[in-house]
Every structure is written in C-alpha cells, then in structure tokens.
Design a protein around this motif. Structure first.
Motif, PDB file in Angstrom:
ATOM      1  N   GLY A 133       0.801  -1.221   0.000  1.00  0.00           N
ATOM      2  CA  GLY A 133       0.000   0.000   0.000  1.00  0.00           C
ATOM      3  C   GLY A 133       0.827   1.261   0.000  1.00  0.00           C
ATOM      4  O   GLY A 133       0.276   2.365  -0.032  1.00  0.00           O
ATOM      5  N   ALA A 134       2.154   1.149   0.055  1.00  0.00           N
ATOM      6  CA  ALA A 134       3.033   2.314   0.018  1.00  0.00           C
ATOM      7  C   ALA A 134       4.444   1.838  -0.289  1.00  0.00           C
ATOM      8  O   ALA A 134       4.805   0.692   0.004  1.00  0.00           O
ATOM      9  CB  ALA A 134       3.012   3.068   1.343  1.00  0.00           C
ATOM     10  N   ALA A 135       5.259   2.705  -0.903  1.00  0.00           N
ATOM     11  CA  ALA A 135       6.647   2.364  -1.184  1.00  0.00           C
ATOM     12  C   ALA A 135       7.466   2.381   0.096  1.00  0.00           C
ATOM     13  O   ALA A 135       8.390   1.582   0.282  1.00  0.00           O
ATOM     14  CB  ALA A 135       7.236   3.344  -2.196  1.00  0.00           C
ATOM     15  N   GLU A 136       7.136   3.302   0.992  1.00  0.00           N
ATOM     16  CA  GLU A 136       7.780   3.384   2.299  1.00  0.00           C
ATOM     17  C   GLU A 136       6.897   4.225   3.206  1.00  0.00           C
ATOM     18  O   GLU A 136       6.080   5.023   2.757  1.00  0.00           O
ATOM     19  CB  GLU A 136       9.173   3.997   2.202  1.00  0.00           C
ATOM     20  CG  GLU A 136       9.195   5.394   1.617  1.00  0.00           C
ATOM     21  CD  GLU A 136      10.597   5.956   1.504  1.00  0.00           C
ATOM     22  OE1 GLU A 136      10.726   7.186   1.624  1.00  0.00           O
ATOM     23  OE2 GLU A 136      11.546   5.178   1.289  1.00  0.00           O
ATOM     24  N   THR A 137       7.038   4.033   4.495  1.00  0.00           N
ATOM     25  CA  THR A 137       6.293   4.849   5.459  1.00  0.00           C
ATOM     26  C   THR A 137       7.047   4.844   6.780  1.00  0.00           C
ATOM     27  O   THR A 137       7.737   3.868   7.113  1.00  0.00           O
ATOM     28  CB  THR A 137       4.857   4.329   5.672  1.00  0.00           C
ATOM     29  OG1 THR A 137       4.115   5.272   6.453  1.00  0.00           O
ATOM     30  CG2 THR A 137       4.836   2.977   6.366  1.00  0.00           C
ATOM     31  N   THR A 138       6.945   5.957   7.496  1.00  0.00           N
ATOM     32  CA  THR A 138       7.643   6.118   8.773  1.00  0.00           C
ATOM     33  C   THR A 138       6.653   6.533   9.853  1.00  0.00           C
ATOM     34  O   THR A 138       5.826   7.432   9.642  1.00  0.00           O
ATOM     35  CB  THR A 138       8.749   7.178   8.657  1.00  0.00           C
ATOM     36  OG1 THR A 138       9.732   6.729   7.716  1.00  0.00           O
ATOM     37  CG2 THR A 138       9.426   7.406   9.995  1.00  0.00           C
ATOM     38  N   VAL A 139       6.723   5.861  10.997  1.00  0.00           N
ATOM     39  CA  VAL A 139       5.892   6.210  12.149  1.00  0.00           C
ATOM     40  C   VAL A 139       6.773   6.162  13.393  1.00  0.00           C
ATOM     41  O   VAL A 139       7.815   5.505  13.412  1.00  0.00           O
ATOM     42  CB  VAL A 139       4.691   5.255  12.319  1.00  0.00           C
ATOM     43  CG1 VAL A 139       3.638   5.498  11.248  1.00  0.00           C
ATOM     44  CG2 VAL A 139       5.148   3.802  12.301  1.00  0.00           C
ATOM     45  N   ALA A 140       6.344   6.863  14.430  1.00  0.00           N
ATOM     46  CA  ALA A 140       7.076   6.869  15.700  1.00  0.00           C
ATOM     47  C   ALA A 140       6.083   6.766  16.848  1.00  0.00           C
ATOM     48  O   ALA A 140       4.971   7.305  16.764  1.00  0.00           O
ATOM     49  CB  ALA A 140       7.915   8.141  15.826  1.00  0.00           C
ATOM     50  N   PHE A 141       6.495   6.066  17.901  1.00  0.00           N
ATOM     51  CA  PHE A 141       5.599   5.813  19.028  1.00  0.00           C
ATOM     52  C   PHE A 141       6.341   6.007  20.347  1.00  0.00           C
ATOM     53  O   PHE A 141       7.571   5.916  20.405  1.00  0.00           O
ATOM     54  CB  PHE A 141       5.068   4.375  18.997  1.00  0.00           C
ATOM     55  CG  PHE A 141       4.309   3.998  17.773  1.00  0.00           C
ATOM     56  CD1 PHE A 141       2.972   4.320  17.624  1.00  0.00           C
ATOM     57  CD2 PHE A 141       4.940   3.303  16.747  1.00  0.00           C
ATOM     58  CE1 PHE A 141       2.281   3.957  16.496  1.00  0.00           C
ATOM     59  CE2 PHE A 141       4.248   2.932  15.612  1.00  0.00           C
ATOM     60  CZ  PHE A 141       2.908   3.267  15.480  1.00  0.00           C
ATOM     61  N   SER A 142       5.572   6.207  21.391  1.00  0.00           N
ATOM     62  CA  SER A 142       6.125   6.117  22.743  1.00  0.00           C
ATOM     63  C   SER A 142       6.667   4.707  22.928  1.00  0.00           C
ATOM     64  O   SER A 142       5.956   3.723  22.676  1.00  0.00           O
ATOM     65  CB  SER A 142       5.030   6.388  23.768  1.00  0.00           C
ATOM     66  OG  SER A 142       5.334   5.787  25.009  1.00  0.00           O
ATOM     67  N   PRO A 143       7.946   4.554  23.347  1.00  0.00           N
ATOM     68  CA  PRO A 143       8.499   3.204  23.514  1.00  0.00           C
ATOM     69  C   PRO A 143       7.682   2.338  24.477  1.00  0.00           C
ATOM     70  O   PRO A 143       7.455   1.160  24.208  1.00  0.00           O
ATOM     71  CB  PRO A 143       9.909   3.465  24.065  1.00  0.00           C
ATOM     72  CG  PRO A 143      10.232   4.859  23.667  1.00  0.00           C
ATOM     73  CD  PRO A 143       8.931   5.601  23.656  1.00  0.00           C
ATOM     74  N   ALA A 144       7.233   2.929  25.582  1.00  0.00           N
ATOM     75  CA  ALA A 144       6.481   2.156  26.574  1.00  0.00           C
ATOM     76  C   ALA A 144       5.164   1.670  25.994  1.00  0.00           C
ATOM     77  O   ALA A 144       4.771   0.507  26.165  1.00  0.00           O
ATOM     78  CB  ALA A 144       6.234   2.994  27.823  1.00  0.00           C
ATOM     79  N   TYR A 145       4.443   2.556  25.282  1.00  0.00           N
ATOM     80  CA  TYR A 145       3.155   2.169  24.713  1.00  0.00           C
ATOM     81  C   TYR A 145       3.335   1.115  23.624  1.00  0.00           C
ATOM     82  O   TYR A 145       2.543   0.172  23.516  1.00  0.00           O
ATOM     83  CB  TYR A 145       2.448   3.392  24.139  1.00  0.00           C
ATOM     84  CG  TYR A 145       1.775   4.266  25.180  1.00  0.00           C
ATOM     85  CD1 TYR A 145       1.946   4.024  26.537  1.00  0.00           C
ATOM     86  CD2 TYR A 145       0.971   5.340  24.812  1.00  0.00           C
ATOM     87  CE1 TYR A 145       1.349   4.824  27.491  1.00  0.00           C
ATOM     88  CE2 TYR A 145       0.352   6.149  25.754  1.00  0.00           C
ATOM     89  CZ  TYR A 145       0.548   5.886  27.090  1.00  0.00           C
ATOM     90  OH  TYR A 145      -0.066   6.672  28.034  1.00  0.00           O
ATOM     91  N   LEU A 146       4.374   1.274  22.785  1.00  0.00           N
ATOM     92  CA  LEU A 146       4.592   0.304  21.723  1.00  0.00           C
ATOM     93  C   LEU A 146       4.975  -1.053  22.296  1.00  0.00           C
ATOM     94  O   LEU A 146       4.493  -2.097  21.828  1.00  0.00           O
ATOM     95  CB  LEU A 146       5.670   0.806  20.765  1.00  0.00           C
ATOM     96  CG  LEU A 146       5.987  -0.091  19.559  1.00  0.00           C
ATOM     97  CD1 LEU A 146       4.729  -0.371  18.736  1.00  0.00           C
ATOM     98  CD2 LEU A 146       7.065   0.533  18.688  1.00  0.00           C
ATOM     99  N   LEU A 147       5.816  -1.061  23.325  1.00  0.00           N
ATOM    100  CA  LEU A 147       6.188  -2.326  23.952  1.00  0.00           C
ATOM    101  C   LEU A 147       4.993  -2.986  24.624  1.00  0.00           C
ATOM    102  O   LEU A 147       4.817  -4.205  24.551  1.00  0.00           O
ATOM    103  CB  LEU A 147       7.304  -2.103  24.971  1.00  0.00           C
ATOM    104  CG  LEU A 147       8.720  -2.059  24.406  1.00  0.00           C
ATOM    105  CD1 LEU A 147       9.720  -1.682  25.487  1.00  0.00           C
ATOM    106  CD2 LEU A 147       9.104  -3.396  23.776  1.00  0.00           C
TER     107      LEU A 147
END
Length: 374
Positions: free
Chosen positions: A313-327
């Motif tokens: 659905g995309a050639a590339e994409t970048t996202v960022a998250f709170s480390p604690a929430y992502l873990l």
C-alpha cells in the motif's frame, strides 16, 4: 471453631482472598479476613465494598464456627508456616495457627461489625477460564491509571450471542479482544455491556488462569458482576459509564499495511529504547525492500536494528511511538506475527494479531503515533 487444613491450600486461599483487602481504610474490620468452617470446608473471604473474594478449600472441621482475623497478618503467618497440615482454632478472643511445632496466636476483630458480603449475581454464562485470563491481560494494559477519570480505568465487557468482547482505553490507546463464550439458555438474545475496574478484573484473571470453566454472573439492573471457578468466587462492583465507541477509530481506509514477526520486532524495540530519552519516541521506517528499521536516540546516543517486515500500500512509510506504549502493545500479542495498519506520522496505527487461520480482528490494539520523528 476448630479445623485442620493443608498448609499450601490454606496459604493459597488466604493469599487470594487478601487481594480484596483495601490498602488503607478508616473501617478497621475491612482489614480482616472472614474464616468460616463447616461441613468439611473452609472458606476465606475478603471484602472492601468494591470487590468481595471468597475462596473455599477442603478441611477437617472439628467444630463449626466463624472468625474475623487481621488479613495481612494472617497472610504473613501463612508465608512462613512449615509444610504439612495446619491446625487452627479459636480460643476465647485469640485465633491460633499451629504447624509442625510452630504456633501463632492472633487477635480477632469484632465479627458483629463486619458488613454482609454481597450476594453473587445470577449466572449469565460460562467462558474458558484460561482464554478469559489471557484476554483480560491483553486489554487491561490499555486501561488508564488516573483515578480522577474512573471510566478510563475500566475494562468494558460486552456479551452478545456467543461472543464476548473486552475493551479498554486511556485515550492514547485502545485495546479490543474478542473470544467465544457460552451464554445460559434464554440469555443469548441482545447485547449486554458492563464496565469493570481493570485492576480488580486482572486479579480475577490471575486466579482463573488455572483452567476449567469460569461462570460469569450479572446482576439485574447493573450493580455487580460475579466470577466463579476453581474454588474462588469474586463479586465486583461495576463502574458507572461506558467507554467511547471504537468503530470509527478502527476504520483505517487508505492505510499502508505492514506485517512482521512479533518477537523480533518486540525485541528490537526493547533494545533501541534504552537510548531513548524521556518522552522521546522510537521510530519505525518501513520500506518495500522487506524490512523495518527500528531506531531511537539523538546526536551521538543512538541505536538501530533492522527487522524483516513486509509492506503493502506504500513504497515506504515512517511512524514513531512512545516506547512504553509500543512495547505494551507488542507484548500483549501472543501470536507469531503482527499486522500494522499505518496512516502515517501523528495519526492512528492499528495492530492486529495474525496467526494461521485465526481471525486477524480477534485481538486489536490502536495506538496514536507521534509527529516528532527521530
């Protein structure tokens, strides 16, 4: 009152019932555990008006009776008792505990001042206890901890037909888990929703994880919910209100879709997060070359690791998250692979469980990504 019971079973029953005791209370008797011995059974109960826990174990009862004992002191005693049979009795106003030559005497609390335990609500259906425990653990991580917003500290339980849905949200994330359950005959029509305190429900889950069936009861009028299985019965007072709907939030039209093995991605996030400053994000750079670069940090203090991942659905994409929430989110999945639907930086990201032929929507976890990128 006089009874004899196995030390392991006695300590386990006291420990489970003691989880219902309040940390602090202006009512001294609520710090007590109610012990009742009769007809070859010992029941241990704890109560604090929000939750009532009753645990029953087999015992040799020499004399029927009831006694209210300081709960945390009794739990401390149980932890140091030697293995083997434990003999307990009531001598005037003293409760005695004796095992293998070790003897304790405990003061008692006024039984007449102890409030009546709530009546368990009528059974509504049953659910596999281990599956329920796992589901509660997966969604409760998203519940809020701020007691000034009590609605957000709860787990919403929805019963509709043969499906149970558990959900929780603290405004920044939203977890949903669906599982099968068996309603009582005649109770399968229509949907029922109740909001339960997440911390209390986690206690129920820890006890019920031993397996077997867990009976779920609901009080007409919505005052309490009951859970019974494995010799333990818990009655929880419901929270007022309900969580906001998640249907629109979970609609991810136009999202790029990434998929990766859950364990390697989780470990990569855990590793690089050690260089992340407070409130700084972990960045995920997905590309069509079959990988995601996980990185964190600023300046010279940086870390990065590449993990295999697919992206459509995309050639590339970048996202960022709170480390604690992502873990928290990644740890809540017990499947080999996880699917991420990504709308882009600063927008919603929806994680799905993916495992063989299981439904990818059985477990979903919504996170808000952050605009600031590493």
């Amino acid at each position: 009152m006089e009874f004899r019971v196995d030390r392991t079973e006695f300590a386990d029953a006291v420990g489970r019932a003691a989880r219902a005791l309040p940390a602090r209370t202006p009512v001294p008797v609520l710090g007590g555990l109610l012990l009742e011995a009769a007809e070859g059974r010992l029941t241990v109960s704890g109560f604090d008006f929000e939750a009532a826990v009753r645990v029953a174990v087999d015992a040799e009862v020499g004399a029927d009776g009831r006694v209210l004992v300081p709960g945390r002191r009794l739990a401390d005693v149980c932890r140091v008792l030697p293995d083997g049979p434990v003999s307990c009795g009531l001598e005037a106003s003293r409760f005695t505990v004796e095992a293998d030559g070790t003897r304790f005497g405990l003061s008692t609390l006024p039984l007449a001042e102890y409030p009546a335990l709530p009546v368990p609500p009528a059974p509504y259906g049953t659910v596999d206890a281990a599956a329920f425990a796992a589901a509660v653990g997966q969604v409760a991580v998203a519940a809020g901890r701020d007691d000034t917003l009590p609605v957000l500290t709860g787990v919403q339980l929805r019963l509709e037909g043969a499906e149970m849905t558990l959900s929780a949200s603290d405004r920044y994330r939203y977890a949903v888990r669906r599982l099968a359950w068996r309603p009582e005959t005649g109770d399968a029509e229509g949907a029922v929703e109740v909001l339960l305190p997440a911390r209390r429900l986690l206690d129920v889950a820890r006890v019920s994880a031993r397996g077997g069936d867990l009976r779920v009861g609901l009080e007409a009028g919505g005052g309490s919910a009951g859970f019974e299985g494995g010799g333990t019965r818990t009655v929880l007072r419901l929270l007022d209100g309900r969580l906001p709907g998640y249907g629109t939030l979970f609609a991810m039209a136009g999202a790029a879709v990434a998929e990766a093995d859950c364990e390697p991605l989780r470990e990569a996030v855990r590793r690089v997060a050690v260089v992340a400053e407070a409130n700084s994000p972990v960045r995920l750079d997905f590309s069509a070359d079959g990988s995601v670069l996980v990185r964190a940090g600023y300046g010279d203090d940086v870390a990065a690791q590449s993990v295999p991942a697919t992206l459509t659905g995309a050639a590339e994409t970048t996202v960022a998250f709170s480390p604690a929430y992502l873990l928290d989110a990644l740890t809540s999945f017990d499947t080999p692979r996880v699917r991420l639907e990504l709308l882009g930086a600063g927008q919603r990201a929806l994680l799905h469980a993916v495992a063989g032929d299981s439904s990818p929507t059985a477990h979903q976890h919504l996170l808000m990504s952050v605009r600031q990128l590493v």
